[in-house]
Design a protein around this motif. Structure first.
Motif, PDB file in Angstrom:
ATOM      1  N   ASN A   1      57.783  82.946  20.284  1.00  0.00           N
ATOM      2  CA  ASN A   1      57.538  81.592  19.785  1.00  0.00           C
ATOM      3  C   ASN A   1      56.472  80.922  20.642  1.00  0.00           C
ATOM      4  N   GLY A   2      55.566  80.256  19.990  1.00  0.00           N
ATOM      5  CA  GLY A   2      54.581  79.467  20.722  1.00  0.00           C
ATOM      6  C   GLY A   2      53.231  80.111  20.884  1.00  0.00           C
ATOM      7  N   TYR A   3      53.082  81.399  20.578  1.00  0.00           N
ATOM      8  CA  TYR A   3      51.763  82.010  20.617  1.00  0.00           C
ATOM      9  C   TYR A   3      51.762  83.229  19.722  1.00  0.00           C
ATOM     10  N   ILE A   4      50.611  83.635  19.244  1.00  0.00           N
ATOM     11  CA  ILE A   4      50.527  84.728  18.292  1.00  0.00           C
ATOM     12  C   ILE A   4      49.484  85.731  18.723  1.00  0.00           C
ATOM     13  N   ILE A   5      49.610  86.950  18.195  1.00  0.00           N
ATOM     14  CA  ILE A   5      48.617  88.001  18.399  1.00  0.00           C
ATOM     15  C   ILE A   5      48.222  88.528  17.024  1.00  0.00           C
ATOM     16  N   PRO A   6      47.165  89.336  16.936  1.00  0.00           N
ATOM     17  CA  PRO A   6      46.794  89.892  15.635  1.00  0.00           C
ATOM     18  C   PRO A   6      47.854  90.855  15.102  1.00  0.00           C
ATOM     19  N   TYR A   7      47.679  91.241  13.881  1.00  0.00           N
ATOM     20  CA  TYR A   7      48.587  92.202  13.270  1.00  0.00           C
ATOM     21  C   TYR A   7      48.558  93.507  14.049  1.00  0.00           C
ATOM     22  N   ARG A   8      49.708  94.064  14.330  1.00  0.00           N
ATOM     23  CA  ARG A   8      49.771  95.342  15.040  1.00  0.00           C
ATOM     24  C   ARG A   8      49.347  96.473  14.111  1.00  0.00           C
ATOM     25  N   GLY A   9      48.748  97.512  14.706  1.00  0.00           N
ATOM     26  CA  GLY A   9      48.368  98.673  13.938  1.00  0.00           C
ATOM     27  C   GLY A   9      47.094  98.497  13.139  1.00  0.00           C
ATOM     28  N   VAL A  10      46.410  97.380  13.336  1.00  0.00           N
ATOM     29  CA  VAL A  10      45.176  97.119  12.602  1.00  0.00           C
ATOM     30  C   VAL A  10      44.052  96.944  13.612  1.00  0.00           C
ATOM     31  N   ARG A  11      42.854  97.400  13.261  1.00  0.00           N
ATOM     32  CA  ARG A  11      41.726  97.280  14.184  1.00  0.00           C
ATOM     33  C   ARG A  11      41.545  95.840  14.656  1.00  0.00           C
ATOM     34  N   TYR A  12      41.282  95.686  15.939  1.00  0.00           N
ATOM     35  CA  TYR A  12      41.357  94.349  16.519  1.00  0.00           C
ATOM     36  C   TYR A  12      40.026  93.868  17.063  1.00  0.00           C
ATOM     37  N   HIS A  13      39.379  94.649  17.916  1.00  0.00           N
ATOM     38  CA  HIS A  13      38.187  94.147  18.594  1.00  0.00           C
ATOM     39  C   HIS A  13      37.030  93.978  17.628  1.00  0.00           C
ATOM     40  N   LEU A  14      36.205  92.980  17.903  1.00  0.00           N
ATOM     41  CA  LEU A  14      35.062  92.700  17.028  1.00  0.00           C
ATOM     42  C   LEU A  14      34.164  93.925  16.867  1.00  0.00           C
ATOM     43  N   LYS A  15      33.940  94.660  17.928  1.00  0.00           N
ATOM     44  CA  LYS A  15      33.013  95.783  17.880  1.00  0.00           C
ATOM     45  C   LYS A  15      33.561  96.947  17.052  1.00  0.00           C
ATOM     46  N   GLU A  16      34.858  96.925  16.739  1.00  0.00           N
ATOM     47  CA  GLU A  16      35.469  98.029  16.016  1.00  0.00           C
ATOM     48  C   GLU A  16      35.390  97.867  14.502  1.00  0.00           C
TER      49      GLU A  16
ATOM     50  N   GLU B   1      42.644  92.544   8.330  1.00  0.00           N
ATOM     51  CA  GLU B   1      41.444  92.724   9.138  1.00  0.00           C
ATOM     52  C   GLU B   1      40.632  91.436   9.206  1.00  0.00           C
ATOM     53  N   LEU B   2      40.607  90.676   8.121  1.00  0.00           N
ATOM     54  CA  LEU B   2      39.904  89.400   8.134  1.00  0.00           C
ATOM     55  C   LEU B   2      40.550  88.445   9.133  1.00  0.00           C
ATOM     56  N   PHE B   3      41.891  88.422   9.150  1.00  0.00           N
ATOM     57  CA  PHE B   3      42.586  87.575  10.117  1.00  0.00           C
ATOM     58  C   PHE B   3      42.254  88.001  11.541  1.00  0.00           C
ATOM     59  N   ASN B   4      42.288  89.315  11.796  1.00  0.00           N
ATOM     60  CA  ASN B   4      41.987  89.810  13.140  1.00  0.00           C
ATOM     61  C   ASN B   4      40.558  89.503  13.560  1.00  0.00           C
ATOM     62  N   LEU B   5      39.637  89.595  12.603  1.00  0.00           N
ATOM     63  CA  LEU B   5      38.239  89.285  12.906  1.00  0.00           C
ATOM     64  C   LEU B   5      38.086  87.830  13.326  1.00  0.00           C
ATOM     65  N   ARG B   6      38.684  86.932  12.562  1.00  0.00           N
ATOM     66  CA  ARG B   6      38.556  85.510  12.897  1.00  0.00           C
ATOM     67  C   ARG B   6      39.360  85.163  14.145  1.00  0.00           C
ATOM     68  N   HIS B   7      40.475  85.845  14.307  1.00  0.00           N
ATOM     69  CA  HIS B   7      41.268  85.659  15.532  1.00  0.00           C
ATOM     70  C   HIS B   7      40.441  86.044  16.752  1.00  0.00           C
ATOM     71  N   SER B   8      39.754  87.191  16.687  1.00  0.00           N
ATOM     72  CA  SER B   8      38.921  87.650  17.807  1.00  0.00           C
ATOM     73  C   SER B   8      37.794  86.678  18.084  1.00  0.00           C
ATOM     74  N   SER B   9      37.163  86.185  17.012  1.00  0.00           N
ATOM     75  CA  SER B   9      36.050  85.251  17.176  1.00  0.00           C
ATOM     76  C   SER B   9      36.495  83.974  17.858  1.00  0.00           C
TER      77      SER B   9
ATOM     78  N   GLU C   1      38.138  94.958   5.632  1.00  0.00           N
ATOM     79  CA  GLU C   1      38.450  95.558   4.346  1.00  0.00           C
ATOM     80  C   GLU C   1      39.651  94.920   3.657  1.00  0.00           C
ATOM     81  N   ASN C   2      40.461  94.129   4.369  1.00  0.00           N
ATOM     82  CA  ASN C   2      41.624  93.485   3.758  1.00  0.00           C
ATOM     83  C   ASN C   2      41.928  92.200   4.509  1.00  0.00           C
ATOM     84  N   GLU C   3      42.976  91.487   4.054  1.00  0.00           N
ATOM     85  CA  GLU C   3      43.273  90.182   4.638  1.00  0.00           C
ATOM     86  C   GLU C   3      43.717  90.281   6.096  1.00  0.00           C
TER      87      GLU C   3
END
Length: 360
Positions: A254-269, A280-288, A276-278
């Motif tokens: 509670n109180g903080y979040i991380i990207p979806y597990r098992g999905v590519r995370y770093h911007l360079k990846e 990955e889009l969340f992880n991309l914006r999360h990283s940014s 390709e899907n929602e």
């Protein structure tokens, strides 16, 4: 001994003294003359050097004390106005702060600074401690937890709003080199080797620290440090319904979040075609968005070289210096956000900043 013998003895002594005196005078006349240098006016040289730092242009001032004159004079004013620093008969507030900033900006030893400012090592050490204690008392004034409103950096950016409308900042840890006694070095040894202290920090998206917890061992897990921060009476507080962005090292709580597990995370990846899907889009914006905290750590360590060098103080002072650097960073962001270091437009000069000086 008769009278004649006594007179002869006196004459012999007088003759010996005169002969020795003649030889000494001859030696003095033939001795090479030693050139004497004029006596250094220490007060004048010291004041002239400080003026050269503060009034030779913004870039030179950043080279020397890691901030522009406007931020420096404002800092001196705050410390004086809050009665945290006072000028003494021999050292005024301006000199005290310049010396402190020079040391933490370049990790310079006290004896080197003493030579440059014509001060004893004991004087430099004493006023370094005085300024350090004064700066630490500014923590509550300049490092504050964010309010519950949506940050403007999110609200005014369609990439992040409304998806991160309840996010109030980013959370991460960084390692700072530490020097500790041999018998406890194992606890402070990080995964990359070397002894470090693990520093947890929360930042807002205007590049300011909102919470800092320093002093944990380098081997401590991030989630353990975060649990300590959340459990402290005056620790990290997260308003209900709000959260901080965090990386995968902290887990999901509670109180903080991380990207979806098992999905590519770093911007360079991400592929050239983008997400390709929602998820990955969340992880991309999360990283940014979360990369803001990496930027803050980079600015902090670039501004204060003491954080990236082998310390020469006791460990408690090392912890205090980390906090002091974060406080001064927030001060600069509040007074001079267009600083070259904040805009990442600053490059270190190649020449050595320590100017040779006469010593007596």
């Amino acid at each position: 001994m008769d009278r004649n013998q006594h007179q002869n003895a006196i004459v012999g002594v007088v003759a010996s003294v005169l002969a020795f005196g003649a030889l000494w005078i001859k030696k003095l006349k033939t001795r090479k003359e030693i050139t004497s240098h004029p006596r250094v006016n220490r007060d004048y040289e010291r004041e002239n050097y400080i003026n050269s730092i503060l009034y030779s242009g913004d870039r030179h001032c950043i080279d020397m004390i890691r901030m522009r004159p406007v931020a420096f004079f404002n800092l001196c004013d705050i410390l004086s106005r809050n009665n945290l620093l006072q000028s003494t008969k021999s050292v005024n507030i301006r000199e005290q702060v310049v010396i402190f900033l020079y040391i933490i900006g370049h990790n310079v030893r006290f004896r080197v600074i003493g030579s440059r400012y014509y001060r004893s090592t004991e004087t430099i050490h004493r006023y370094f401690r005085v300024v350090l204690r004064a700066v630490l008392k500014l923590y509550k004034l300049v490092i504050r937890l964010p309010d519950e409103s949506t940050p403007s950096e999110i609200r005014n950016n369609p990439r992040f709003y409304p998806y991160f409308k309840d996010c109030i900042g980013a959370l991460d840890g960084t390692h700072v080199r530490a020097s500790v006694p041999l018998n406890i070095q194992g606890r402070f040894r990080s995964r990359k080797g070397g002894t470090t202290q693990n520093v947890l920090a929360a930042i807002t998206f205007d590049l300011k620290f909102s919470y800092v917890l320093a002093g944990w061992e380098g081997s401590a897990h991030d989630s353990r440090i975060l649990s300590d921060a959340l459990s402290r009476p005056r620790g990290l507080k997260i308003p209900e319904g709000k959260y901080y962005l965090a990386d995968a090292g902290y887990g999901i709580r509670n109180g903080y979040i991380i990207p979806y597990r098992g999905v590519r995370y770093h911007l360079k990846e991400f592929s050239a075609q983008g997400p390709e899907n929602e998820k990955e889009l969340f992880n991309l914006r999360h990283s940014s968005l979360r990369i803001t905290i990496e930027r803050v750590f980079g600015i902090l360590k670039k501004r204060f070289r003491v954080l990236d060098a082998e310390p020469f103080w006791n460990f408690q002072t090392q912890v205090d210096i980390v906090l002091a650097c974060c406080i001064i960073h927030n001060h600069i962001m509040g007074v001079d956000p267009s600083d070259l270091l904040n805009q990442e437009l600053y490059e270190e000069p190649e020449s050595d900043l320590i100017i040779s000086t006469l010593t007596e």
